[in-house]
Design an enzyme around this catalytic site. Structure first.
Site, short mmCIF file in Angstrom:
data_model
loop_
_atom_site.label_atom_id
_atom_site.label_comp_id
_atom_site.label_asym_id
_atom_site.label_seq_id
_atom_site.Cartn_x
_atom_site.Cartn_y
_atom_site.Cartn_z
N LYS A 127 0.84 -1.17 0.00
CA LYS A 127 0.00 0.00 0.00
C LYS A 127 0.89 1.24 0.00
CE LYS A 127 -0.81 2.33 3.56
NZ LYS A 127 0.28 2.88 4.39
N LYS A 182 -1.93 -8.46 11.89
CA LYS A 182 -1.70 -8.27 13.33
C LYS A 182 -2.51 -9.31 14.10
CE LYS A 182 -0.47 -3.39 13.14
NZ LYS A 182 0.86 -3.24 13.71
N HIS A 203 -5.72 0.72 6.33
CA HIS A 203 -5.67 0.00 7.61
C HIS A 203 -6.96 0.11 8.42
CE1 HIS A 203 -1.54 -0.44 6.66
NE2 HIS A 203 -1.09 0.67 7.19
C1 BG6 Z 1 2.09 2.32 7.54
C2 BG6 Z 1 1.93 3.80 7.35
O1 BG6 Z 1 1.36 1.61 6.59
O2 BG6 Z 1 1.65 1.96 8.83
C3 BG6 Z 1 2.69 4.55 8.41
O3 BG6 Z 1 2.41 4.15 6.07
C4 BG6 Z 1 2.30 4.09 9.78
O4 BG6 Z 1 2.50 5.95 8.28
C5 BG6 Z 1 2.37 2.58 9.88
O5 BG6 Z 1 3.18 4.68 10.70
C6 BG6 Z 1 1.80 2.09 11.18
O6 BG6 Z 1 2.04 0.72 11.31
P1 BG6 Z 1 2.21 0.06 12.74
O7 BG6 Z 1 2.26 -1.41 12.46
O8 BG6 Z 1 3.46 0.60 13.31
O9 BG6 Z 1 1.00 0.47 13.52
#
Ligand code: BG6
Length: 537
Positions: A172, A206, A275
């Site tokens: 993504k 996750k 997400h």
């Molecule tokens: C990524 C985004 O997909 O996910 C980031 O591009 C973000 O901006 C990250 O910080 C967050 O992922 P996680 O797993 O650290 O919550």
């Protein structure tokens, strides 16, 4: 062409293959992908015959001698900082023997020939039957070129191949809007069959997000209550402490920046469109009739298709965006977003684009939405995400309706706290249920208590990182946790009216929030107007 519509769940055994990481010198490979492969190696989960080949062009002068050594050193740095399991010399020695690098630009035909030669040689050395997984950790604008070059180089096999398979992982964001997403989807489809295509959203890997399915469908007590008759509302929060720039904790020096990617993208495209909406799908989907990839993906897609379209006339009451300004985070002064953008471009030696001079890229977004189907009729979902919030904390909270006002909550001065089921996605994955209980003593006094389940305490050790699970799934050919093209398009269709409106609006400034606070105060408005409140995390 092979079809991906099988109703049978696939086996979860990763097959011998090579993992080729496009963009291996980049941030994602350094922080997430290489540490994930290392952890799989430590846990003995990789296929028996396996190698990793990085591909890309690092900054000039980074490769001093052997290109393989360049990637090994970089991987070591990333693993020692970000790996779930500490770097251990014996595992490292084993891992490093199967780690290689081919330096080249994504548009250079000769570089693909070198890549092919390296892969062919590795097949022989490691006894791999020609199977390859190409991970495109590259900006969306380069995806089309990479797949076309792979095909020209003879690196794409037929979808019917079962041992010498070729699979592609597309990171993504898939596009910048609906039109560009469709273009990328078409570009990938011109070289790869849908059954070979894995569009990744790491939130679906996750543990807690996967546990949502188990919680809902493997326990009889939740599903009967999981609807608008019993649920008052749902809150989904993804709060990040990090901002655009990472600083050294001691010296305050800039360690890295994501400005090249994030500026002009913003929280709606970076987090909400993918997400957050994907997590929403898992919370809200109907029970799939089987765990086969397409059956699960049908159930999720139908949530996206039922989202009530955003009404621009109502926008002030349903969506708020914001941008962080200078503030204190754990006693340290952190600059605002606009200054970080300026500093980042000058550190990269790039001129600041005109539209970034007073950037209006949002670093926070909160919205209220509805799913117009039988189950969720009338239930608001409040979603918020932002950078430079007080802490890294993400959760899904299901707030149940109040009991009738007859027995214990007849006095408005002492309202009963509602029952809340909260699922902590990160950190400290787990779940908690807040219920009303009687305080000991002769009088009936009600007090909210928490029932807690913590993954690492109850089930031992930290959960695997999302990328570990997802990489294994691709090697096993299981697409359940990956996005089908209809889901990508449906998510873009939902957010497009808002993105178009923001573009037309051309505001000069966004609502501000200080670093280390929970977003702009305007965000409270959209939930408080309904007599509810954001949860304190
Ligand atoms: C990524 C985004 O997909 O996910 C980031 O591009 C973000 O901006 C990250 O910080 C967050 O992922 P996680 O797993 O650290 O919550």
């Amino acid at each position: 062409m092979a079809s991906d519509s099988s109703a049978k769940p696939r086996s979860l055994v990763p097959q011998p293959c090579q993992l080729v990481i496009f963009g291996a010198p980049g941030d994602l490979a350094w922080r997430k992908l290489l540490p994930a492969v290392y952890n799989l190696n430590v846990d003995g989960l990789l296929p028996s015959h396996f190698a990793v080949v990085g591909f890309g062009l690092p900054a000039e002068g980074s490769i001093k001698g052997d290109p393989d050594e360049y990637l090994r050193e970089r991987a070591k740095g990333g693993i020692s900082r970000f790996s779930r399991q500490a770097l251990d010399e014996s595992h490292w020695a084993d891992f490093t023997r199967s780690l290689f690098f081919v330096a080249g630009s994504f548009n250079d035909t000769r570089a693909y020939a070198q890549l092919k030669a390296k892969l062919d040689a590795n097949d022989i050395q490691f006894g791999i039957p020609g199977a390859r997984v190409f991970y495109l950790a590259v900006p969306p604008s380069l995806v089309g070129m990479c797949v076309a070059k792979l095909q020209q180089a003879g690196l794409v096999t037929s979808p019917d191949e079962t041992t010498a398979f070729t699979r592609v992982i597309v990171e993504k964001p898939i596009g910048h809007d609906l039109a560009s997403a469709r273009e990328i989807i078409a570009q990938v489809a011109s070289a790869f069959d849908e059954s070979q295509t894995y569009r990744i959203d790491h939130y679906l890997g996750k543990e807690t997000v996967q546990n949502l399915l188990v919680l809902r469908f493997a326990n009889s007590i939740f599903e009967p209550l999981w609807n608008g008759k019993y649920i008052d509302h749902v809150q989904i929060t993804v709060a990040e402490e990090e901002g655009l720039v990472q600083y050294d904790a001691d010296s305050g020096e800039m360690l890295g920046t994501r400005a090249g990617y994030y500026e002009g993208v913003g929280a709606m495209r970076d987090m909400m469109q993918n997400h957050m909406l994907q997590v929403l799908c898992v919370v809200a989907m109907e029970p799939p009739w089987s765990l086969a990839p397409d059956i699960v993906r049908d159930a999720k897609a139908s949530v996206l298709n039922c989202l009530r379209p955003i009404d621009i006339a109502e926008i002030d009451r349903t969506v708020v965006r914001g941008q962080y300004i200078e503030g204190d985070v754990h006693g340290r002064r952190v600059p605002g977003y606009r200054k970080e953008v300026r500093d980042s471009f000058s550190s990269m030696g790039k001129p600041l684009p005109q539209e970034s001079v007073n950037s209006t890229t949002e670093t926070f977004v909160a919205m209220k939405l509805f799913i117009d189907n039988w189950r969720w009729s009338g239930v608001p979902f409040y979603l918020r995400t932002g950078k430079r919030l007080p802490k890294r904390s993400s959760e899904v909270a299901i707030q149940f309706k109040a009991v009738p006002q007859v027995l214990f909550n007849h006095s408005p001065e002492v309202p009963l706290e509602p029952t809340v089921l909260s699922l902590r996605v990160q950190p400290e994955e787990g779940l908690a249920m807040r219920i009303a209980s009687k305080l000991p003593g002769p009088k009936v006094r009600i007090y909210p208590v928490q029932m807690e389940f913590n993954y690492s305490q109850s089930l031992g050790g930290p959960s695997p990182e999302a990328y570990e699970r997802l990489l294994l799934d691709v090697m096993a050919g299981d697409a359940t946790l990956f996005l089908r093209r209809d889901a990508v398009e449906a998510a873009w269709k939902f957010v497009m009216p808002l993105l178009d409106y923001w573009q037309r609006q051309r505001v000069r400034d966004l609502p501000e929030y200080q670093c280390g606070t929970w977003g702009p105060c305007e965000a409270d408005r959209i939930i408080e107007a309904d007599g509810r409140q954001w949860r304190t995390l």
